[in-house]
Design a protein around this motif. Structure first.
Motif, PDB file in Angstrom:
ATOM      1  N   PHE A   1     -58.147 -11.081 121.876  1.00 16.27           N
ATOM      2  CA  PHE A   1     -57.752 -11.566 120.562  1.00 16.27           C
ATOM      3  C   PHE A   1     -58.112 -10.550 119.485  1.00 16.27           C
ATOM      4  CE2 PHE A   1     -59.233 -13.468 116.578  1.00 16.27           C
ATOM      5  CZ  PHE A   1     -58.031 -13.973 116.102  1.00 16.27           C
ATOM      6  N   GLN A   2     -59.338 -10.043 119.511  1.00 19.97           N
ATOM      7  CA  GLN A   2     -59.781  -9.097 118.488  1.00 19.97           C
ATOM      8  C   GLN A   2     -58.929  -7.832 118.499  1.00 19.97           C
ATOM      9  OE1 GLN A   2     -63.936  -8.543 119.393  1.00 19.97           O
ATOM     10  NE2 GLN A   2     -64.565 -10.316 118.190  1.00 19.97           N
ATOM     11  N   PHE A   3     -58.558  -7.365 119.693  1.00 14.29           N
ATOM     12  CA  PHE A   3     -57.738  -6.161 119.801  1.00 14.29           C
ATOM     13  C   PHE A   3     -56.371  -6.393 119.159  1.00 14.29           C
ATOM     14  CE2 PHE A   3     -54.977  -3.072 121.854  1.00 14.29           C
ATOM     15  CZ  PHE A   3     -55.751  -1.919 121.833  1.00 14.29           C
ATOM     16  N   ALA A   4     -55.758  -7.541 119.454  1.00  8.67           N
ATOM     17  CA  ALA A   4     -54.439  -7.841 118.897  1.00  8.67           C
ATOM     18  C   ALA A   4     -54.516  -8.090 117.388  1.00  8.67           C
ATOM     19  CB  ALA A   4     -53.826  -9.051 119.593  1.00  8.67           C
ATOM     20  N   TYR A   5     -55.541  -8.821 116.965  1.00 10.23           N
ATOM     21  CA  TYR A   5     -55.627  -9.236 115.556  1.00 10.23           C
ATOM     22  C   TYR A   5     -56.080  -8.099 114.640  1.00 10.23           C
ATOM     23  CZ  TYR A   5     -56.569 -12.286 111.553  1.00 10.23           C
ATOM     24  OH  TYR A   5     -56.553 -12.876 110.309  1.00 10.23           O
ATOM     25  N   PHE A   6     -57.134  -7.397 115.034  1.00  9.89           N
ATOM     26  CA  PHE A   6     -57.690  -6.369 114.160  1.00  9.89           C
ATOM     27  C   PHE A   6     -57.083  -4.987 114.408  1.00  9.89           C
ATOM     28  CE2 PHE A   6     -61.124  -9.578 114.373  1.00  9.89           C
ATOM     29  CZ  PHE A   6     -61.224  -9.868 113.020  1.00  9.89           C
TER      30      PHE A   6
ATOM     31  N   MET B   1     -54.212  -4.268 116.153  1.00 12.23           N
ATOM     32  CA  MET B   1     -52.751  -4.251 116.073  1.00 12.23           C
ATOM     33  C   MET B   1     -52.211  -4.953 114.836  1.00 12.23           C
ATOM     34  SD  MET B   1     -51.766  -4.961 120.074  1.00 12.23           S
ATOM     35  CE  MET B   1     -50.060  -4.476 119.784  1.00 12.23           C
ATOM     36  N   GLY B   2     -53.055  -5.736 114.171  1.00 21.02           N
ATOM     37  CA  GLY B   2     -52.600  -6.431 112.965  1.00 21.02           C
ATOM     38  C   GLY B   2     -51.657  -7.580 113.248  1.00 21.02           C
ATOM     39  N   ILE B   3     -51.794  -8.233 114.413  1.00 20.80           N
ATOM     40  CA  ILE B   3     -50.913  -9.327 114.808  1.00 20.80           C
ATOM     41  C   ILE B   3     -51.523 -10.663 114.386  1.00 20.80           C
ATOM     42  CG2 ILE B   3     -49.635 -10.381 116.714  1.00 20.80           C
ATOM     43  CD1 ILE B   3     -48.964  -7.458 116.276  1.00 20.80           C
ATOM     44  N   LYS B   4     -50.720 -11.531 113.783  1.00 16.70           N
ATOM     45  CA  LYS B   4     -51.199 -12.833 113.328  1.00 16.70           C
ATOM     46  C   LYS B   4     -51.159 -13.860 114.462  1.00 16.70           C
ATOM     47  CE  LYS B   4     -51.760 -11.061 109.302  1.00 16.70           C
ATOM     48  NZ  LYS B   4     -53.125 -10.639 108.919  1.00 16.70           N
ATOM     49  N   HIS B   5     -51.802 -14.998 114.208  1.00 15.10           N
ATOM     50  CA  HIS B   5     -52.011 -16.006 115.259  1.00 15.10           C
ATOM     51  C   HIS B   5     -50.705 -16.487 115.902  1.00 15.10           C
ATOM     52  CE1 HIS B   5     -55.946 -16.089 113.307  1.00 15.10           C
ATOM     53  NE2 HIS B   5     -56.407 -16.716 114.373  1.00 15.10           N
TER      54      HIS B   5
ATOM     55  N   LYS C   1     -52.818  -3.776 103.572  1.00 11.80           N
ATOM     56  CA  LYS C   1     -51.654  -4.504 103.068  1.00 11.80           C
ATOM     57  C   LYS C   1     -50.653  -4.838 104.177  1.00 11.80           C
ATOM     58  CE  LYS C   1     -51.895  -2.452  98.430  1.00 11.80           C
ATOM     59  NZ  LYS C   1     -51.152  -1.666  97.401  1.00 11.80           N
ATOM     60  N   GLY C   2     -51.002  -4.472 105.405  1.00 16.45           N
ATOM     61  CA  GLY C   2     -50.108  -4.742 106.527  1.00 16.45           C
ATOM     62  C   GLY C   2     -48.993  -3.729 106.674  1.00 16.45           C
ATOM     63  N   GLN C   3     -49.121  -2.581 106.003  1.00 19.37           N
ATOM     64  CA  GLN C   3     -48.076  -1.569 106.026  1.00 19.37           C
ATOM     65  C   GLN C   3     -48.357  -0.509 107.092  1.00 19.37           C
ATOM     66  OE1 GLN C   3     -45.358  -1.860 103.911  1.00 19.37           O
ATOM     67  NE2 GLN C   3     -46.325  -3.814 103.361  1.00 19.37           N
ATOM     68  N   THR C   4     -47.292   0.048 107.654  1.00 14.39           N
ATOM     69  CA  THR C   4     -47.388   1.160 108.599  1.00 14.39           C
ATOM     70  C   THR C   4     -46.330   2.198 108.257  1.00 14.39           C
ATOM     71  OG1 THR C   4     -45.854   0.105 110.165  1.00 14.39           O
ATOM     72  CG2 THR C   4     -48.213  -0.307 110.483  1.00 14.39           C
ATOM     73  N   GLN C   5     -46.558   3.429 108.714  1.00 17.59           N
ATOM     74  CA  GLN C   5     -45.594   4.494 108.466  1.00 17.59           C
ATOM     75  C   GLN C   5     -44.564   4.600 109.592  1.00 17.59           C
ATOM     76  OE1 GLN C   5     -48.022   7.976 107.840  1.00 17.59           O
ATOM     77  NE2 GLN C   5     -48.575   7.370 105.753  1.00 17.59           N
ATOM     78  N   VAL C   6     -44.792   3.847 110.664  1.00 14.08           N
ATOM     79  CA  VAL C   6     -43.816   3.771 111.756  1.00 14.08           C
ATOM     80  C   VAL C   6     -43.471   2.300 111.977  1.00 14.08           C
ATOM     81  CG1 VAL C   6     -44.711   5.841 112.869  1.00 14.08           C
ATOM     82  CG2 VAL C   6     -45.580   3.599 113.551  1.00 14.08           C
ATOM     83  N   VAL C   7     -42.348   2.052 112.617  1.00 15.57           N
ATOM     84  CA  VAL C   7     -41.961   0.672 112.936  1.00 15.57           C
ATOM     85  C   VAL C   7     -42.580   0.309 114.284  1.00 15.57           C
ATOM     86  CG1 VAL C   7     -40.055  -0.915 113.348  1.00 15.57           C
ATOM     87  CG2 VAL C   7     -39.801   0.922 111.668  1.00 15.57           C
ATOM     88  N   ASN C   8     -43.624  -0.490 114.233  1.00 19.78           N
ATOM     89  CA  ASN C   8     -44.323  -0.858 115.469  1.00 19.78           C
ATOM     90  C   ASN C   8     -43.463  -1.780 116.334  1.00 19.78           C
ATOM     91  OD1 ASN C   8     -46.650   0.551 114.863  1.00 19.78           O
ATOM     92  ND2 ASN C   8     -47.691  -1.207 113.959  1.00 19.78           N
ATOM     93  N   PRO C   9     -43.445  -1.553 117.644  1.00 15.08           N
ATOM     94  CA  PRO C   9     -42.742  -2.508 118.529  1.00 15.08           C
ATOM     95  C   PRO C   9     -43.482  -3.840 118.527  1.00 15.08           C
ATOM     96  CG  PRO C   9     -43.994  -0.902 119.813  1.00 15.08           C
ATOM     97  CD  PRO C   9     -44.061  -0.437 118.389  1.00 15.08           C
ATOM     98  N   LYS C  10     -42.769  -4.912 118.825  1.00 15.98           N
ATOM     99  CA  LYS C  10     -43.368  -6.234 118.881  1.00 15.98           C
ATOM    100  C   LYS C  10     -44.356  -6.327 120.038  1.00 15.98           C
ATOM    101  CE  LYS C  10     -41.036  -8.236 115.508  1.00 15.98           C
ATOM    102  NZ  LYS C  10     -41.722  -8.748 114.299  1.00 15.98           N
ATOM    103  N   LEU C  11     -45.427  -7.093 119.817  1.00 13.44           N
ATOM    104  CA  LEU C  11     -46.429  -7.290 120.857  1.00 13.44           C
ATOM    105  C   LEU C  11     -45.796  -7.857 122.121  1.00 13.44           C
ATOM    106  CD1 LEU C  11     -49.341  -7.378 121.868  1.00 13.44           C
ATOM    107  CD2 LEU C  11     -49.611  -9.579 120.695  1.00 13.44           C
TER     108      LEU C  11
END
Length: 251
Positions: free
Chosen positions: A133-138, A140-144, A179-189
């Protein structure tokens, strides 16, 4: 109960020393969950130890799952695909529930979906569950909601880290800023986790199997080196604190 003669013979071939009344009471409880006779026998074939349990135990476990927002369809699914849910200690289920609720902040409905889609989470090390969970949330910035829908807990911790860090070092993934911003378009988890290894390597990472295998070996060495350094640092801290304590006693 609607059992055919062949099914009755099959039933009594499972756990042959179980008392007949106990056996029939367990079958009755499973049928009351809405399972068909065929599904009930399949469950008992997978987990014949259920025939040694009381019908009250089966009923109490079903009630616990209902408290976790399981509907009848979810109960049926769990009984058929993960009958061990009825044999695991209740404490184990409650510990996982508390971890997901208190430390990961999932809602009751989200916990229910996690358990239905990934019941093997009940058998995992608690530290691995929390770290996923921590890896995905912090990291990767993925919400619940996306974590739940992605099937994160179906994948192994090692595979999740290997894939995400590989993409990161190729410049194809970036941890979002505040702010949840990235310079690349991350693929979906979900895409990262559910892609076959060949699709992940060829279509997502645009790499080769040889390069990916080399990366995994190097990453494993990095983590082993980091683990040893942390252990050494902890030993030094402990040694220093003991030395300070001895000095205080002599004073």
């Amino acid at each position: 109960m609607g059992l055919r003669p062949a099914q009755i013979i099959h039933l009594f071939s499972l756990q042959p020393y179980a008392p007949p009344q106990l056996r029939l009471a367990v079958v009755s409880e499973l049928l009351l969950l809405g399972l068909s006779t065929d599904a009930t026998l399949n469950v008992l074939q997978k987990s014949p130890e259920l025939l040694g349990m009381s019908s009250k135990h089966i009923k109490d476990r079903a009630d616990l799952l209902r408290r976790l927002a399981f509907k009848e369809v979810g109960l049926n699914h769990m009984a058929v695909h993960f009958p061990r849910i009825f044999t695991l200690p209740q404490k184990r289920i409650e510990v996982i529930e508390n971890l997901l609720k208190e430390k990961c902040l999932f809602s009751v409905q989200q916990i229910s979906k996690i358990l239905q889609t990934c019941p093997n989470i009940l058998l995992e090390e608690l530290g691995d569950v929390e770290y996923k969970f921590q890896f995905a949330y912090f990291r990767m910035g993925i919400k619940h909601r996306e974590i739940v829908n992605s099937g994160l807990f179906q994948a192994s911790l090692a595979e999740i880290k290997n894939r995400v860090i590989f993409l990161e070092r190729l410049g194809l993934f970036q941890t979002p800023d505040k702010k949840g911003q990235t310079q690349v378009v991350n693929p979906k988890l979900k895409s990262i986790i559910r892609a076959s290894e060949s699709d992940f390597i060829e279509k997502m990472a645009c790499s080769s199997l040889e390069e990916y295998n080399i990366f995994k070996k190097l990453l494993a060495r990095e983590e082993e080196r980091r683990r040893k350094e942390e252990e050494a640092a902890e030993k030094n801290d402990l040694s220093d604190s003991e030395s300070d304590g001895e000095g205080s006693d002599s004073d």
